[in-house]
Design an enzyme around this catalytic site. Structure first.
Site, PDB file in Angstrom:
ATOM      1  N   CYS A 163      33.655  30.034 -22.519  1.00 40.35           N
ATOM      2  CA  CYS A 163      35.273  30.340 -22.582  1.00 40.35           C
ATOM      3  C   CYS A 163      36.174  28.901 -21.867  1.00 40.35           C
ATOM      4  CB  CYS A 163      35.491  31.261 -21.866  1.00 40.35           C
ATOM      5  SG  CYS A 163      34.590  32.757 -22.378  1.00 40.35           S
ATOM      6  N   HIS A 303      43.032  32.157 -15.844  1.00 41.27           N
ATOM      7  CA  HIS A 303      42.032  32.396 -16.879  1.00 41.27           C
ATOM      8  C   HIS A 303      42.085  34.155 -16.879  1.00 41.27           C
ATOM      9  CE1 HIS A 303      38.318  32.230 -18.961  1.00 41.27           C
ATOM     10  NE2 HIS A 303      37.687  33.156 -18.173  1.00 41.27           N
ATOM     11  N   GLU A 314      39.442  34.785  -9.002  1.00 37.27           N
ATOM     12  CA  GLU A 314      40.533  33.527  -9.266  1.00 37.27           C
ATOM     13  C   GLU A 314      41.738  33.715  -8.206  1.00 37.27           C
ATOM     14  OE1 GLU A 314      42.831  31.647 -13.163  1.00 37.27           O
ATOM     15  OE2 GLU A 314      41.793  33.943 -13.302  1.00 37.27           O
ATOM     16  N   LYS A 335      46.327  36.399 -21.546  1.00 34.78           N
ATOM     17  CA  LYS A 335      45.245  37.324 -22.361  1.00 34.78           C
ATOM     18  C   LYS A 335      45.721  38.835 -22.489  1.00 34.78           C
ATOM     19  CE  LYS A 335      41.198  34.405 -21.322  1.00 34.78           C
ATOM     20  NZ  LYS A 335      41.813  33.462 -20.396  1.00 34.78           N
ATOM     21  N   HIS A 340      41.114  38.034 -25.042  1.00 41.14           N
ATOM     22  CA  HIS A 340      40.314  36.758 -24.602  1.00 41.14           C
ATOM     23  C   HIS A 340      39.931  36.001 -25.996  1.00 41.14           C
ATOM     24  CE1 HIS A 340      37.945  33.895 -22.462  1.00 41.14           C
ATOM     25  NE2 HIS A 340      37.093  34.957 -21.742  1.00 41.14           N
ATOM     26  N   PHE A 400      31.075  30.912 -19.032  1.00 42.77           N
ATOM     27  CA  PHE A 400      29.548  31.355 -18.732  1.00 42.77           C
ATOM     28  C   PHE A 400      28.806  29.906 -18.493  1.00 42.77           C
ATOM     29  CE2 PHE A 400      29.174  35.460 -21.059  1.00 42.77           C
ATOM     30  CZ  PHE A 400      29.692  36.329 -20.279  1.00 42.77           C
TER      31      PHE A 400
END
Length: 414
Positions: A163, A303, A314, A335, A340, A400
């Site tokens: 991502c 994010h 976050e 998002k 996403h 990831f």
């Protein structure tokens, strides 16, 4: 000496629109692109909703013969790159071709092609696998096809870092121009993994929202009732150029890129480090690269995926990064509207951040009805876009494997 780098074009293809301006108008209006999955029968899936690109016709961008040769993510990249090139006015002539590059990535590639050709193998045998299977699937063919279409002969590459893919593609392109390896780059990312295996895989991780009866309310970053992210698709592409080149050709200068940070969590394959250290360090590195004090950042495009754990981490990292200023910086997650986009997320969000700077508007976080107490001391721009002064903005992407990227954009001044 490092050269200045500016953004002259943004191309966006999303569940909210087929162009940057359509998508941005929908974001400003707090519209949501999430709905029931239509690309396959999702009846038996725990999560049956997604942010699909609607009514997309690849024949508007490529001819019928070529459609069979490229995966859906490549089609998206071609469409968004075309949008960005038109907005920028950049034409790759023979005189500049060797200094114009393409750097477009994808987190997964063409899942739908892999699934289709695997069925062909099992049902019809190896002789029925399409000769276009490999070039339609592999990640760097988004860059390859855009390069061929535009005539860009400069650096041609692709990153695949989950991502964070798009943020790394844009950041690496920024470096190439800063240090003179290119004068202009077509950069960003694309993703198209709303497929049985794509949705099924993330559902197996229990990462997706199961608020199937209320799709438009399902993606709710920082809300105490959030239950997972919404898988999305599309593409976000920027045209970035060395400042003097942009000025010579009278290009529209939307913003300047001034900082790029990277970091690794070194913690877990899917979960961020619990103390938010990786997220903190990547923001710190980007701010340091830009030569700024944290208090100079006005807006953060987070994010913000709407996952129970990730959002809190976050928030913690933002508070650690900005200290006393954290209550004053506007923070939002687009998002909540686009879903996403995985490998395409950083390009989408960088593009929206640039347009926010251009118009001096902070995008909203929709569906934020009841803020998680762990994030309550941040300004999360709930529900409605906010006109405000934005001189510096930061865009976060985390992936990831603990791979992180942050970009800093500045309102352009001479």
């Amino acid at each position: 000496m490092k050269r200045r780098v500016v953004v002259t074009g943004v191309g966006l293809l999303s569940a909210l629109g087929h162009t940057a301006e359509e998508t941005w108008a929908a974001v400003r209006a707090s519209k949501c692109g999430v709905g029931p999955i239509t690309q396959f029968d999702a009846t038996e899936y725990s999560s049956r909703i997604a942010a699909e690109v609607k009514n997309f016709d690849p024949l508007q961008y490529i001819d019928r013969k070529e459609v069979k040769k490229v995966g859906r993510f490549i089609q998206f990249a071609i469409a968004a790159a075309d949008d960005a090139m038109k907005a920028s006015g950049l034409q790759v002539t023979p005189e500049i071709a060797e200094m114009v590059g393409v750097y477009i990535g994808s987190g997964i590639g063409a899942f739908e092609v892999i699934e289709r050709e695997h069925r062909n193998l099992l049902e019809k045998g190896p002789s029925r696998i399409s000769p276009f299977f490999i070039p339609a699937t592999i990640v760097n063919l988004a860059s390859g096809n855009v390069s061929i279409r535009t005539g860009a002969k400069g650096p041609n590459s692709a990153t695949s870092t989950a991502c964070t893919t798009s943020a790394h593609c844009i950041g690496d392109s920024f470096r190439l121009i800063q240090w003179g390896y290119a004068d202009a780059m077509i950069c960003g990312g694309a993703e198209a993994c709303i497929t049985p295996m794509g949705v099924g895989g993330f559902a197996a991780l229990r990462a997706l929202s199961t608020r199937n009866d209320e799709p438009e309310k399902a993606c709710r970053p920082w809300d105490k009732d959030r239950d997972g992210f919404i898988i999305g698709e599309g593409s976000g592409i920027l045209i970035i150029e060395e400042l003097e080149m942009a000025k010579r050709r009278g290009a529209p200068i939307l913003a300047e890129i001034v900082g790029y940070g990277m970091s690794g969590d070194a913690y877990h394959i899917t979960a961020p480090s619990e103390d938010g250290d990786g997220a903190y360090r990547v923001m710190r590195n980007a701010i340091k690269d830009a030569g700024l004090d944290p208090s100079q950042i006005d807006y953060v495009n987070a994010h913000g995926t709407s996952t129970p754990v990730g959002d809190i981490i976050e928030c913690s990292a933002i508070k650690r990064t900005f200290g006393e200023h954290s209550a004053k910086v506007a923070v939002s997650s687009t998002k909540s509207m686009t879903g996403h986009l995985l490998g395409g997320a950083g390009g989408m969000e960088a593009g929206l951040t640039v347009l926010g700077i251009r118009d001096q508007i902070a995008p909203p976080t929709i569906n934020l009805d009841s803020v998680d107490p762990a994030c309550a001391d941040l300004d999360l721009v709930p529900h409605t876009a906010r006109p405000m002064k934005i001189d510096y903005a930061l865009s976060n992407s985390f992936g990831f494997g603990g791979t992180n990227g942050s970009l800093i954009f500045k309102r352009y001044t001479e």
